[in-house]
Design an enzyme around this catalytic site. Structure first.
Site, PDB file in Angstrom:
ATOM      1  N   GLU A 301      57.874 -57.925  50.727  1.00 19.36           N
ATOM      2  CA  GLU A 301      59.257 -57.896  50.227  1.00 19.36           C
ATOM      3  C   GLU A 301      59.591 -56.565  49.557  1.00 19.36           C
ATOM      4  O   GLU A 301      60.185 -56.521  48.481  1.00 19.36           O
ATOM      5  CB  GLU A 301      59.497 -59.063  49.267  1.00 19.36           C
ATOM      6  CG  GLU A 301      59.309 -60.418  49.936  1.00 19.36           C
ATOM      7  CD  GLU A 301      59.716 -61.612  49.078  1.00 19.36           C
ATOM      8  OE1 GLU A 301      59.542 -61.533  47.854  1.00 19.36           O
ATOM      9  OE2 GLU A 301      60.203 -62.595  49.644  1.00 19.36           O
ATOM     10  N   ASP A 374      56.975 -70.639  51.434  1.00 20.43           N
ATOM     11  CA  ASP A 374      57.379 -70.155  50.114  1.00 20.43           C
ATOM     12  C   ASP A 374      57.833 -71.290  49.196  1.00 20.43           C
ATOM     13  O   ASP A 374      59.033 -71.408  48.930  1.00 20.43           O
ATOM     14  CB  ASP A 374      58.523 -69.137  50.282  1.00 20.43           C
ATOM     15  CG  ASP A 374      58.807 -68.384  49.004  1.00 20.43           C
ATOM     16  OD1 ASP A 374      57.997 -68.488  48.073  1.00 20.43           O
ATOM     17  OD2 ASP A 374      59.835 -67.689  48.944  1.00 20.43           O
ATOM     18  N   GLU A 402      62.175 -73.064  42.129  1.00 23.26           N
ATOM     19  CA  GLU A 402      63.155 -72.185  42.772  1.00 23.26           C
ATOM     20  C   GLU A 402      63.876 -72.890  43.923  1.00 23.26           C
ATOM     21  O   GLU A 402      65.059 -72.664  44.142  1.00 23.26           O
ATOM     22  CB  GLU A 402      62.416 -70.944  43.286  1.00 23.26           C
ATOM     23  CG  GLU A 402      63.235 -70.012  44.142  1.00 23.26           C
ATOM     24  CD  GLU A 402      62.400 -68.840  44.682  1.00 23.26           C
ATOM     25  OE1 GLU A 402      61.247 -68.664  44.238  1.00 23.26           O
ATOM     26  OE2 GLU A 402      62.923 -68.092  45.525  1.00 23.26           O
TER      27      GLU A 402
HETATM   28  C1  GCV Z   1      58.656 -62.510  42.908  1.00 24.14           C
HETATM   29  C2  GCV Z   1      60.039 -65.642  46.896  1.00 24.14           C
HETATM   30  C3  GCV Z   1      61.001 -65.488  45.758  1.00 24.14           C
HETATM   31  C4  GCV Z   1      60.922 -64.109  45.146  1.00 24.14           C
HETATM   32  C5  GCV Z   1      59.470 -63.856  44.715  1.00 24.14           C
HETATM   33  C6  GCV Z   1      58.576 -64.003  45.955  1.00 24.14           C
HETATM   34  C7  GCV Z   1      57.116 -63.839  45.620  1.00 24.14           C
HETATM   35  O1  GCV Z   1      60.432 -64.861  47.973  1.00 24.14           O
HETATM   36  O2  GCV Z   1      62.302 -65.770  46.201  1.00 24.14           O
HETATM   37  O3  GCV Z   1      61.784 -64.059  44.042  1.00 24.14           O
HETATM   38  O4  GCV Z   1      59.333 -62.583  44.139  1.00 24.14           O
HETATM   39  O5  GCV Z   1      58.746 -65.299  46.485  1.00 24.14           O
HETATM   40  O6  GCV Z   1      56.447 -64.833  45.479  1.00 24.14           O
HETATM   41  O7  GCV Z   1      56.665 -62.708  45.511  1.00 24.14           O
END
Ligand code: GCV
Length: 699
Positions: A301, A374, A402
């Site tokens: 990411e 995720d 989340e």
């Molecule tokens: C910290 C998901 C979340 C992101 C998070 C990522 C991760 O994509 O939406 O906010 O980033 O996981 O675990 O690194």
């Protein structure tokens, strides 16, 4: 402060008992949730009487009373037993029970183990180490709080895994990524001079459930945490937490040598880069001798990593491991996926890491999310748990919810984590076995809200995380009951309603959000609310339509050999259980299969009708949660009762929203009528698509 709070609570609770004698309202005093499961409300009835009669005297074995764990254990027992009612001695000195603390000074793996051994007139808490003594004290209090007679407590425990760790996704400016309980609890601005009492209360809460490690900052890491400016701040926290058996870790930004080190590269094989990290580690250890190490999100990411220089994850992790040496651990995350990779996102972590088995240094642990995607409401376990036998592994779960309605929805995660921990990997054990030499990490749901977690029931997820990391074989029901007794009431009538509520809550969320193996249908960016229609984002795997693959003919992601073949990443015995769409557990059906809308499910209904019935089941379950809570008013103080009542009303409203928006969208794709008697969505699809949530927290 907490001590004063206990006194206030005791007085309030005593008043409450007096009042209840007249009005039978045992839960009249207001509480704000700050005391968590450590309220230690006075025991009533026979157990209260028995404790008062015993009025235990606490002593330490001579010569062993000066260690930090012994001191804290002593203080904890003094104050909490008094709070439970033992302070009001009925007994004469001669008949008082004794609790003896026998805490050694081991630094070995056994330092966290403890035994509670009954003796002729009392009991003994024995541990080879200091932390174990403190854990023993908390375990004793937990047992007594459940109404167990002091003299019959006998325990022999040791943790199932070495690292039981919270990961805070907190930024230096106080923002918390995917955090729904206010701002960060870490006051970097006032540290090191000011250490908020909350930092001590937080450590105490963690120690009470066996958590022994904390990563203080976001994995999307700011390099600030590696600067000299932050060293005294980190040191102050580490010093404060050490007596509670907690080691501090930092998320390290892989490009730090460039960002703050004045180098023009962060290539892990470059000698200057290696020296830079070694020097950084030395500076940290000079201040924090028991510094835990680094957590790293690399090449994921948009985060920097070794692949930026053509190196592997093992090159990157081992370079940091060498900088730490025998002093600490590198925790390297397996959460990676790439926009350039055309293959199924759920396959990418395995494809990238499995070939690296055996190539990581002994002080590297690979941290793997519970599922391959995720933190969805339900995913199959991650295939890496059944692979990489030559690599230490750690399970990562997310307490913040989340993708499960944030802190607004009641969703108790113990059952979800148990599902993962107890999943048979097909490689000679379950997921818990595969992380026995690593640990378990929980993305923390803790923030600056007075009740810590945004809702009272979200405290149960913090609690369950600690308890399961200590002992993954514990049952969800046992954990929920323990928590509910300590947090609310030991009343059997109350427990007979609230414990099942807790256990059923996560499945309710699965049913109204993502039934039958659907996943990642949440609104873009904020991940709140339904948005299965989103299909126009730049990266394919950012789009919900990538995951559900619905078209006129059917729905679901084909992960069999005719599709992405993600199934082949599992051991053959495990894959076999998911290969036949007619015979498999339908909770995973659309995760592994693309099936026709008129596919016949095990209920005899078509897939379309079954989906609608699951949405309805989810809404009905949310309504039931609300009704059941509303029937519990007499058992809960007004403040906590009203707060949860308001949240459950939101949950019902939003469960209906999820159901209606999803059904409206699927109908726009399949053109099918609803089953007879099913309620049509309240609005048309355009209405749901137009909703926006600019103020959604935690983004
Ligand atoms: C910290 C998901 C979340 C992101 C998070 C990522 C991760 O994509 O939406 O906010 O980033 O996981 O675990 O690194």
């Amino acid at each position: 402060m907490m001590r004063e709070r206990c006194l206030v609570n005791r007085i309030a609770a005593t008043c409450c008992l007096l009042v209840s004698a007249f009005w039978l309202t045992p839960a009249a005093s207001a509480e704000d949730g700050y005391d968590l499961w450590l309220r230690h409300a006075p025991l009533t009835g026979e157990s209260g009487q028995a404790l008062r009669d015993l009025a235990p005297v606490i002593t330490s074995v001579s010569g062993q009373s000066n260690g930090p764990g012994a001191k804290l254990a002593y203080a904890e027992l003094q104050r909490s037993l008094a709070s439970l009612g033992a302070g009001e001695a009925n007994a004469g000195e001669a008949t008082r029970a004794s609790i003896v603390l026998q805490c050694g000074h081991s630094n070995g793996a056994d330092r966290e183990a403890f035994r509670i051994v009954p003796e002729q007139r009392g009991l003994r808490i024995v541990s080879p180490g200091q932390a174990g003594c403190l854990y023993g004290a908390f375990a004793l209090l937990r047992e007594i709080s459940q109404g167990k007679p002091l003299m019959s407590v006998a325990l022999d425990e040791h943790p199932a895994m070495p690292l039981r760790m919270l990961n805070h996704w907190d930024d230096p400016d106080g923002h918390v990524e995917r955090g729904y309980a206010g701002r960060s609890i870490f006051d970097w601005w006032h540290l090191p001079e000011l250490l908020d009492q909350r930092m001590i209360d937080y450590a105490r809460a963690n120690a009470s459930i066996g958590i022994n490690a904390v990563v203080v900052n976001n994995v999307n890491a700011s390099p600030l945490f590696l600067t000299d400016r932050y060293l005294p701040k980190l040191k102050r926290l580490a010093d404060a937490w050490r007596p509670y058996g907690i080691r501090l870790f930092v998320s390290a930004r892989f490009s730090a040598p460039r960002d703050i080190g004045g180098l023009d590269t962060a290539d892990p094989l470059d000698p200057h880069v290696r020296n830079w990290w070694k020097a950084r580690a030395d500076s940290i250890y000079a201040e924090i001798p028991d510094f835990g190490g680094f957590l790293v999100k690399a090449n994921s990411e948009g985060q920097p990593g070794p692949q930026d220089y053509g190196r592997t994850h093992a090159d990157g992790a081992n370079m940091l491991a060498a900088a730490l040496g025998g002093r600490g651990t590198v925790i390297w995350r397996a959460f990676v996926y790439s926009a350039e990779d055309e293959t199924d996102r759920a396959k990418q972590a395995y494809a990238e890491f499995e070939p690296l088995d055996g190539k990581f240094a002994p002080n590297v642990i690979l941290q793997i999310k519970n599922g391959p995607l995720d933190f969805q409401p339900r995913e199959p376990f991650h295939p890496l748990f059944g692979a990489m036998p030559g690599t230490r592994k750690m399970l990562e779960v997310q307490a913040t919810k989340e993708y499960l309605g944030f802190a607004s929805h009641l969703a108790i995660l113990g059952p979800m984590w148990t599902e993962a921990l107890q999943a048979d990997t097909g490689a000679g054990g379950n997921v818990a076995d595969s992380v026995a030499s690593g640990g378990m990490a929980g993305v923390a749901n803790i923030g600056s809200d007075r009740n810590w977690t945004g809702s009272i029931f979200d405290q149960a997820n913090w609690y369950a995380f600690g308890r399961l990391a200590w002992d993954p074989a514990l049952g969800s029901e046992e954990i929920a009951r323990e928590w509910a007794v300590q947090t609310f009431s030991v009343d059997p009538q109350f427990l007979s309603i609230v414990v099942p509520m807790m256990l059923e809550s996560r499945q309710a969320v699965v049913d109204y959000m993502t039934p039958m193996g659907l996943a990642h249908l949440m609104g873009t960016d904020h991940h709140y609310g339904p948005a299965p229609w989103v299909c126009d984002l730049e990266r394919p795997e950012w789009n919900p339509c990538y995951y559900h693959r619905a078209d006129k003919s059917g729905i679901g992601f084909d992960r069999t050999a005719t599709g992405s073949n993600a199934l082949s990443q599992y051991a053959p015995a495990i894959a076999k259980a998911w290969i036949d769409p007619h015979a498999m557990d339908e909770d995973y059906l659309l995760w592994f299969h693309h099936v026709a809308w008129d596919f016949e499910t095990q209920s005899g209904r078509t897939l379309w009708h079954e989906l609608v019935s699951r949405y309805d089941r989810g809404v009905a379950a949310a309504e039931k949660l609300r009704e059941e809570w509303n029937s519990l008013e007499q058992f809960v103080d007004p403040e906590r009762f009203a707060a949860e009542r308001a949240l459950l009303a939101i949950q019902v409203k939003e469960a209906i929203w999820w159901r209606d928006a999803s059904i409206a969208y699927w109908q726009s794709i399949n053109g099918l009528d609803l089953p007879a008697g099913a309620r049509p969505p309240a609005h048309d699809l355009a209405y749901y698509k137009a909703l926006s949530f600019p103020e959604a927290p935690g983004q």
